[in-house]
Design a protein around this motif. Structure first.
Motif, PDB file in Angstrom:
ATOM      1  N   GLY A  77       0.813  -1.204   0.000  1.00  0.00           N
ATOM      2  CA  GLY A  77       0.000   0.000   0.000  1.00  0.00           C
ATOM      3  C   GLY A  77       0.848   1.256   0.000  1.00  0.00           C
ATOM      4  O   GLY A  77       1.765   1.389   0.813  1.00  0.00           O
ATOM      5  N   LEU A  78       0.573   2.174  -0.915  1.00  0.00           N
ATOM      6  CA  LEU A  78       1.228   3.479  -0.947  1.00  0.00           C
ATOM      7  C   LEU A  78       0.202   4.508  -0.501  1.00  0.00           C
ATOM      8  O   LEU A  78      -0.782   4.768  -1.206  1.00  0.00           O
ATOM      9  CB  LEU A  78       1.740   3.787  -2.354  1.00  0.00           C
ATOM     10  N   LEU A  79       0.422   5.089   0.685  1.00  0.00           N
ATOM     11  CA  LEU A  79      -0.572   5.935   1.318  1.00  0.00           C
ATOM     12  C   LEU A  79      -0.069   7.363   1.452  1.00  0.00           C
ATOM     13  O   LEU A  79       1.136   7.612   1.473  1.00  0.00           O
ATOM     14  CB  LEU A  79      -0.916   5.392   2.705  1.00  0.00           C
ATOM     15  N   GLY A  80      -0.998   8.282   1.594  1.00  0.00           N
ATOM     16  CA  GLY A  80      -0.642   9.672   1.814  1.00  0.00           C
ATOM     17  C   GLY A  80      -1.830  10.572   1.513  1.00  0.00           C
ATOM     18  O   GLY A  80      -2.709  10.203   0.719  1.00  0.00           O
ATOM     19  N   PRO A  81      -1.869  11.759   2.116  1.00  0.00           N
ATOM     20  CA  PRO A  81      -2.953  12.703   1.820  1.00  0.00           C
ATOM     21  C   PRO A  81      -2.790  13.281   0.422  1.00  0.00           C
ATOM     22  O   PRO A  81      -1.784  13.052  -0.255  1.00  0.00           O
ATOM     23  CB  PRO A  81      -2.770  13.791   2.897  1.00  0.00           C
ATOM     24  N   ASN A  82      -3.790  14.032  -0.031  1.00  0.00           N
ATOM     25  CA  ASN A  82      -3.678  14.697  -1.327  1.00  0.00           C
ATOM     26  C   ASN A  82      -2.444  15.604  -1.325  1.00  0.00           C
ATOM     27  O   ASN A  82      -2.192  16.332  -0.363  1.00  0.00           O
ATOM     28  CB  ASN A  82      -4.930  15.528  -1.610  1.00  0.00           C
ATOM     29  N   GLY A  83      -1.669  15.553  -2.406  1.00  0.00           N
ATOM     30  CA  GLY A  83      -0.476  16.373  -2.493  1.00  0.00           C
ATOM     31  C   GLY A  83       0.749  15.780  -1.834  1.00  0.00           C
ATOM     32  O   GLY A  83       1.782  16.442  -1.727  1.00  0.00           O
ATOM     33  N   SER A  84       0.668  14.523  -1.418  1.00  0.00           N
ATOM     34  CA  SER A  84       1.793  13.902  -0.711  1.00  0.00           C
ATOM     35  C   SER A  84       2.874  13.373  -1.656  1.00  0.00           C
ATOM     36  O   SER A  84       3.974  13.061  -1.221  1.00  0.00           O
ATOM     37  CB  SER A  84       1.292  12.743   0.158  1.00  0.00           C
ATOM     38  N   GLY A  85       2.557  13.254  -2.947  1.00  0.00           N
ATOM     39  CA  GLY A  85       3.529  12.735  -3.907  1.00  0.00           C
ATOM     40  C   GLY A  85       3.231  11.338  -4.413  1.00  0.00           C
ATOM     41  O   GLY A  85       4.032  10.771  -5.174  1.00  0.00           O
ATOM     42  N   LYS A  86       2.098  10.761  -4.032  1.00  0.00           N
ATOM     43  CA  LYS A  86       1.768   9.393  -4.465  1.00  0.00           C
ATOM     44  C   LYS A  86       1.662   9.290  -5.985  1.00  0.00           C
ATOM     45  O   LYS A  86       2.268   8.431  -6.609  1.00  0.00           O
ATOM     46  CB  LYS A  86       0.446   8.922  -3.835  1.00  0.00           C
ATOM     47  N   HIS A 119      -7.626   5.724  -0.138  1.00  0.00           N
ATOM     48  CA  HIS A 119      -7.944   6.496   1.057  1.00  0.00           C
ATOM     49  C   HIS A 119      -8.764   5.665   2.046  1.00  0.00           C
ATOM     50  O   HIS A 119      -9.051   6.122   3.154  1.00  0.00           O
ATOM     51  CB  HIS A 119      -8.728   7.759   0.684  1.00  0.00           C
ATOM     52  N   LEU A 120      -9.142   4.453   1.647  1.00  0.00           N
ATOM     53  CA  LEU A 120      -9.900   3.573   2.535  1.00  0.00           C
ATOM     54  C   LEU A 120      -8.910   2.766   3.365  1.00  0.00           C
ATOM     55  O   LEU A 120      -8.546   1.642   3.033  1.00  0.00           O
ATOM     56  CB  LEU A 120     -10.810   2.653   1.715  1.00  0.00           C
ATOM     57  N   LEU A 121      -8.480   3.355   4.472  1.00  0.00           N
ATOM     58  CA  LEU A 121      -7.383   2.761   5.226  1.00  0.00           C
ATOM     59  C   LEU A 121      -7.766   1.442   5.884  1.00  0.00           C
ATOM     60  O   LEU A 121      -6.924   0.573   6.069  1.00  0.00           O
ATOM     61  CB  LEU A 121      -6.884   3.756   6.277  1.00  0.00           C
ATOM     62  N   GLY A 122      -9.029   1.283   6.248  1.00  0.00           N
ATOM     63  CA  GLY A 122      -9.462   0.007   6.806  1.00  0.00           C
ATOM     64  C   GLY A 122      -9.279  -1.113   5.792  1.00  0.00           C
ATOM     65  O   GLY A 122      -8.829  -2.211   6.132  1.00  0.00           O
ATOM     66  N   GLN A 123      -9.618  -0.842   4.537  1.00  0.00           N
ATOM     67  CA  GLN A 123      -9.443  -1.845   3.489  1.00  0.00           C
ATOM     68  C   GLN A 123      -7.969  -2.123   3.239  1.00  0.00           C
ATOM     69  O   GLN A 123      -7.555  -3.278   3.085  1.00  0.00           O
ATOM     70  CB  GLN A 123     -10.106  -1.379   2.196  1.00  0.00           C
ATOM     71  N   ILE A 124      -7.153  -1.075   3.220  1.00  0.00           N
ATOM     72  CA  ILE A 124      -5.713  -1.245   3.029  1.00  0.00           C
ATOM     73  C   ILE A 124      -5.135  -2.110   4.143  1.00  0.00           C
ATOM     74  O   ILE A 124      -4.306  -2.992   3.908  1.00  0.00           O
ATOM     75  CB  ILE A 124      -5.019   0.132   3.009  1.00  0.00           C
ATOM     76  N   GLU A 125      -5.578  -1.873   5.362  1.00  0.00           N
ATOM     77  CA  GLU A 125      -5.069  -2.643   6.497  1.00  0.00           C
ATOM     78  C   GLU A 125      -5.393  -4.120   6.358  1.00  0.00           C
ATOM     79  O   GLU A 125      -4.588  -4.988   6.711  1.00  0.00           O
ATOM     80  CB  GLU A 125      -5.647  -2.087   7.793  1.00  0.00           C
ATOM     81  N   ASP A 126      -6.573  -4.414   5.814  1.00  0.00           N
ATOM     82  CA  ASP A 126      -6.981  -5.808   5.651  1.00  0.00           C
ATOM     83  C   ASP A 126      -6.308  -6.474   4.454  1.00  0.00           C
ATOM     84  O   ASP A 126      -6.112  -7.688   4.445  1.00  0.00           O
ATOM     85  CB  ASP A 126      -8.501  -5.888   5.494  1.00  0.00           C
ATOM     86  N   LEU A 127      -5.941  -5.696   3.436  1.00  0.00           N
ATOM     87  CA  LEU A 127      -5.406  -6.256   2.196  1.00  0.00           C
ATOM     88  C   LEU A 127      -3.889  -6.374   2.180  1.00  0.00           C
ATOM     89  O   LEU A 127      -3.343  -7.364   1.690  1.00  0.00           O
ATOM     90  CB  LEU A 127      -5.824  -5.384   1.002  1.00  0.00           C
ATOM     91  N   CYS A 128      -3.207  -5.351   2.688  1.00  0.00           N
ATOM     92  CA  CYS A 128      -1.784  -5.195   2.390  1.00  0.00           C
ATOM     93  C   CYS A 128      -0.878  -5.967   3.344  1.00  0.00           C
ATOM     94  O   CYS A 128      -1.161  -6.100   4.531  1.00  0.00           O
ATOM     95  CB  CYS A 128      -1.408  -3.721   2.421  1.00  0.00           C
TER      96      CYS A 128
END
Length: 299
Positions: free
Chosen positions: A51-60, A208-217
């Motif tokens: 998972g590559l995470l970050g707010p808008n403008g973070s560089g993702k 941006h769905l961090l719960g899903q990222i936590e379950d998947l990644c």
């Protein structure tokens, strides 16, 4: 980029390797530069969901464009299975689903996947067979002859996944694959991603769905203002050292206070003890946004 990093086994390069990646953009006419990616380094192992995470403008998005060879880095570099991203050969083993794909909406779902298959060099019986395989995999066999303009958001994401898979790449890059999708469609997409991992695919996903990222990644990296602020296994990042959770049989509400003493004095059984976990969303908010900035202000 040289020898594989520590995440690659001997003789096996990482699926993705990013080293010291920097990207500056010119701003205005005065020679000012905006740094969108600031010395970012991480690696993605073959066969994992990262998972590559970050707010808008973070560089993702900029990092993904650099990885796909759509932008030239200011410094540093990145490679896909050991091949520098600037080379065409690197992209032949990548399937990409952008956040807001702009498909030809007058085509049917099947025609769309055929179009992308031809772009990837497939033809004839091999193309027809592969198109049917991926359309069935994403669950659109019954809707493949409908025009894309009639598809729901969830169906658009699934046909987008089909086009990303048509040439059977080893690496999939999925940019917000469940953006705007309802909970049922989001769950179906998550199941598809796990099924792809079971088939040996490597997946880089932003969401941006961090719960899903936590379950998947398996592992995640968090970017903020162009910098890598956290990276590691989800279980490690979300752990809460020094705290415990417990399970026990039902207790009357008046006996909940002073629980441990009450259990010991009455011979109750503590069913399990394990380190308490924070949700990945808590880790994310601690590293970016108000939480991280308030910490910096106190320094």
């Amino acid at each position: 980029m040289g020898a594989p990093g520590p995440d690659g086994a001997a003789g096996t390069p990482p699926a993705i390797e990013i080293r010291g990646l920097v990207k500056d953009f010119a701003v205005g006419l005065r020679g000012l530069r905006l740094r969108a990616v600031d010395h970012v380094s991480f690696a993605v192992r073959p066969g994992e969901i990262f998972g590559l995470l970050g707010p808008n403008g973070s560089g993702k998005s900029t990092t993904i464009k650099l990885l796909l060879g759509l932008l030239e880095p200011t410094a540093g570099g990145c490679a896909i299975f050991g091949v520098p991203s600037g080379k065409v050969e690197a992209r032949r083993d990548v399937g990409y689903l952008p956040e807001a794909p702009n498909f030809y909406r007058f085509l049917s779902g099947r025609e769309l996947v055929v179009f992308y298959g031809r772009m990837c060099g497939l033809a004839g019986a091999a193309l027809r067979q592969r198109v049917e395989e991926v359309i069935t995999l994403v669950g659109l066999a019954g809707s493949a002859d409908r025009r894309v303009e009639t598809y729901s958001k969830g169906m658009l994401q699934r046909i987008g996944l089909a086009q990303a898979l048509v040439h059977d790449p080893r690496l999939l890059i999925l940019d917000e694959p469940t953006a705007g999708v309802d909970p049922v469609g989001s769950a179906e997409m998550a199941e598809l991603i796990l099924a792809l991992k079971a088939r040996g695919k490597t997946v880089l996903i932003t969401s941006h769905l961090l719960g899903q990222i936590e379950d998947l990644c398996d592992r995640v990296a968090i970017l903020d203002r162009g910098r890598l602020v956290a990276e590691g296994n989800v279980s490690e990042l979300a752990g809460a050292p020094g705290r415990l959770s417990f399970e026990t049989d039902a207790l009357p509400s008046e006996e909940i206070a002073a629980l441990r003493a009450w259990l010991e004095s009455r011979g109750r059984r503590l069913e399990s003890v394990a380190p308490a976990r924070r949700r990945l969303e808590d880790v994310f908010r601690a590293h970016v946004g108000r939480g991280a900035r308030s910490t910096e202000e106190k320094r």
